[in-house]
Design a protein around this motif. Sequence first.
Motif, PDB file in Angstrom:
ATOM      1  N   ILE A 246      -1.472  27.477  45.031  1.00 20.90           N
ATOM      2  CA  ILE A 246      -1.934  26.603  45.944  1.00 20.90           C
ATOM      3  C   ILE A 246      -2.636  25.470  45.178  1.00 20.90           C
ATOM      4  CG2 ILE A 246      -3.570  25.919  47.911  1.00 20.90           C
ATOM      5  CD1 ILE A 246      -2.842  29.035  49.005  1.00 20.90           C
ATOM      6  N   SER A 247      -3.659  25.913  44.231  1.00 21.66           N
ATOM      7  CA  SER A 247      -4.209  24.646  43.569  1.00 21.66           C
ATOM      8  C   SER A 247      -3.075  23.876  42.949  1.00 21.66           C
ATOM      9  CB  SER A 247      -5.090  25.337  42.976  1.00 21.66           C
ATOM     10  OG  SER A 247      -6.313  25.922  43.357  1.00 21.66           O
ATOM     11  N   GLU A 248      -2.267  24.436  42.149  1.00 20.29           N
ATOM     12  CA  GLU A 248      -1.212  23.811  41.443  1.00 20.29           C
ATOM     13  C   GLU A 248      -0.597  22.816  42.356  1.00 20.29           C
ATOM     14  OE1 GLU A 248       1.004  22.159  38.389  1.00 20.29           O
ATOM     15  OE2 GLU A 248      -0.719  23.441  38.300  1.00 20.29           O
ATOM     16  N   LEU A 249       0.039  23.484  43.646  1.00 23.70           N
ATOM     17  CA  LEU A 249       0.725  22.496  44.444  1.00 23.70           C
ATOM     18  C   LEU A 249      -0.239  21.318  44.807  1.00 23.70           C
ATOM     19  CD1 LEU A 249       3.168  22.061  46.527  1.00 23.70           C
ATOM     20  CD2 LEU A 249       1.930  23.641  48.060  1.00 23.70           C
ATOM     21  N   TYR A 250      -1.538  21.319  45.169  1.00 21.68           N
ATOM     22  CA  TYR A 250      -2.307  20.204  45.428  1.00 21.68           C
ATOM     23  C   TYR A 250      -2.242  19.364  44.246  1.00 21.68           C
ATOM     24  CZ  TYR A 250      -4.868  21.391  49.913  1.00 21.68           C
ATOM     25  OH  TYR A 250      -5.071  22.037  51.112  1.00 21.68           O
ATOM     26  N   HIS A 251      -2.267  19.762  43.150  1.00 19.76           N
ATOM     27  CA  HIS A 251      -2.584  18.851  42.009  1.00 19.76           C
ATOM     28  C   HIS A 251      -1.236  18.116  41.885  1.00 19.76           C
ATOM     29  CE1 HIS A 251      -3.196  17.458  37.761  1.00 19.76           C
ATOM     30  NE2 HIS A 251      -1.999  17.907  37.405  1.00 19.76           N
ATOM     31  N   GLN A 252       0.034  18.940  42.028  1.00 18.48           N
ATOM     32  CA  GLN A 252       1.242  18.147  42.073  1.00 18.48           C
ATOM     33  C   GLN A 252       1.290  17.111  43.093  1.00 18.48           C
ATOM     34  OE1 GLN A 252       4.336  21.373  42.261  1.00 18.48           O
ATOM     35  NE2 GLN A 252       3.817  21.916  40.262  1.00 18.48           N
ATOM     36  N   GLN A 253       0.841  17.502  44.216  1.00 16.10           N
ATOM     37  CA  GLN A 253       0.854  16.414  45.466  1.00 16.10           C
ATOM     38  C   GLN A 253       0.037  15.255  45.133  1.00 16.10           C
ATOM     39  OE1 GLN A 253       0.054  19.285  48.427  1.00 16.10           O
ATOM     40  NE2 GLN A 253       2.008  19.325  48.827  1.00 16.10           N
ATOM     41  N   ILE A 254      -0.929  15.596  44.425  1.00 18.37           N
ATOM     42  CA  ILE A 254      -1.988  14.334  43.884  1.00 18.37           C
ATOM     43  C   ILE A 254      -1.083  13.471  42.879  1.00 18.37           C
ATOM     44  CG2 ILE A 254      -4.177  13.814  42.556  1.00 18.37           C
ATOM     45  CD1 ILE A 254      -5.436  16.188  44.110  1.00 18.37           C
ATOM     46  N   VAL A 255      -0.544  14.109  42.003  1.00 13.44           N
ATOM     47  CA  VAL A 255       0.133  13.419  40.934  1.00 13.44           C
ATOM     48  C   VAL A 255       1.290  12.346  41.555  1.00 13.44           C
ATOM     49  CG1 VAL A 255       1.553  13.586  39.047  1.00 13.44           C
ATOM     50  CG2 VAL A 255      -0.276  14.990  39.160  1.00 13.44           C
ATOM     51  N   VAL A 256       2.132  13.021  42.530  1.00 15.40           N
ATOM     52  CA  VAL A 256       2.957  11.989  43.246  1.00 15.40           C
ATOM     53  C   VAL A 256       2.743  11.140  44.373  1.00 15.40           C
ATOM     54  CG1 VAL A 256       4.809  13.733  42.385  1.00 15.40           C
ATOM     55  CG2 VAL A 256       3.993  13.928  44.943  1.00 15.40           C
ATOM     56  N   GLY A 257       1.320  11.293  44.596  1.00 11.21           N
ATOM     57  CA  GLY A 257       0.904  10.265  45.742  1.00 11.21           C
ATOM     58  C   GLY A 257       0.822  10.949  46.904  1.00 11.21           C
ATOM     59  N   ASP A 258       1.276  12.162  47.005  1.00 13.27           N
ATOM     60  CA  ASP A 258       1.032  12.727  48.450  1.00 13.27           C
ATOM     61  C   ASP A 258      -0.334  13.456  49.087  1.00 13.27           C
ATOM     62  OD1 ASP A 258       4.038  12.361  48.781  1.00 13.27           O
ATOM     63  OD2 ASP A 258       4.380  14.285  48.139  1.00 13.27           O
ATOM     64  N   ARG A 259      -1.049  13.308  48.153  1.00  6.84           N
ATOM     65  CA  ARG A 259      -2.520  13.598  48.318  1.00  6.84           C
ATOM     66  C   ARG A 259      -3.691  12.737  47.670  1.00  6.84           C
ATOM     67  NH1 ARG A 259      -3.849  18.233  51.081  1.00  6.84           N
ATOM     68  NH2 ARG A 259      -2.150  19.653  51.324  1.00  6.84           N
ATOM     69  N   LEU A 260      -4.606  12.381  48.364  1.00  9.64           N
ATOM     70  CA  LEU A 260      -5.739  11.724  47.721  1.00  9.64           C
ATOM     71  C   LEU A 260      -6.255  12.875  46.414  1.00  9.64           C
ATOM     72  CD1 LEU A 260      -7.594  10.301  50.467  1.00  9.64           C
ATOM     73  CD2 LEU A 260      -6.054   9.211  49.401  1.00  9.64           C
ATOM     74  N   GLU A 261      -6.813  11.888  45.390  1.00 13.33           N
ATOM     75  CA  GLU A 261      -7.567  12.544  44.411  1.00 13.33           C
ATOM     76  C   GLU A 261      -8.614  13.411  44.736  1.00 13.33           C
ATOM     77  OE1 GLU A 261      -8.156  10.385  40.688  1.00 13.33           O
ATOM     78  OE2 GLU A 261      -6.269   9.493  40.806  1.00 13.33           O
ATOM     79  N   THR A 262      -9.289  13.099  45.838  1.00 11.28           N
ATOM     80  CA  THR A 262     -10.358  13.731  46.430  1.00 11.28           C
ATOM     81  C   THR A 262     -10.063  14.994  47.195  1.00 11.28           C
ATOM     82  OG1 THR A 262     -10.593  12.389  48.215  1.00 11.28           O
ATOM     83  CG2 THR A 262     -11.818  11.849  46.515  1.00 11.28           C
TER      84      THR A 262
END
Length: 124
Positions: free
Chosen positions: A69-85
Amino acid sequence: MEIQVMFNHLLDANQGSLDMEIAVRKGEFFVHATPTGNGFSISIFEHEGFNLPCFFATESEALAEQDDISELYHQQIVVGDRLETDVWDGVVLKAKRHREGDLIALYQGETLIGKKTWASLSGL
């Protein structure tokens, strides 16, 4: 749905898992719990039309899923699907079937955090 029926569905969803058979027999699992205003909420999954709590048979399974789950969050941040925060703030807790009906007791280490029905913990 009463707790024994839910356990039967868990066994069906995890068919062939000796670890899950042992966990159901003992009434001890591990869960991803997310802090809420009134305690914790646990994840659910759908199996054959039923919403079930996402109980893991072993702590290592729950921790591995937490890493995913943590890795998925990181990948989504990298591609702009989530905020860095954005951070997944869930924790792995032990969940034990309590002697009183459908109650599940949540523990952090050996410390009892609270008891609720599995349905209310799952937001159902």
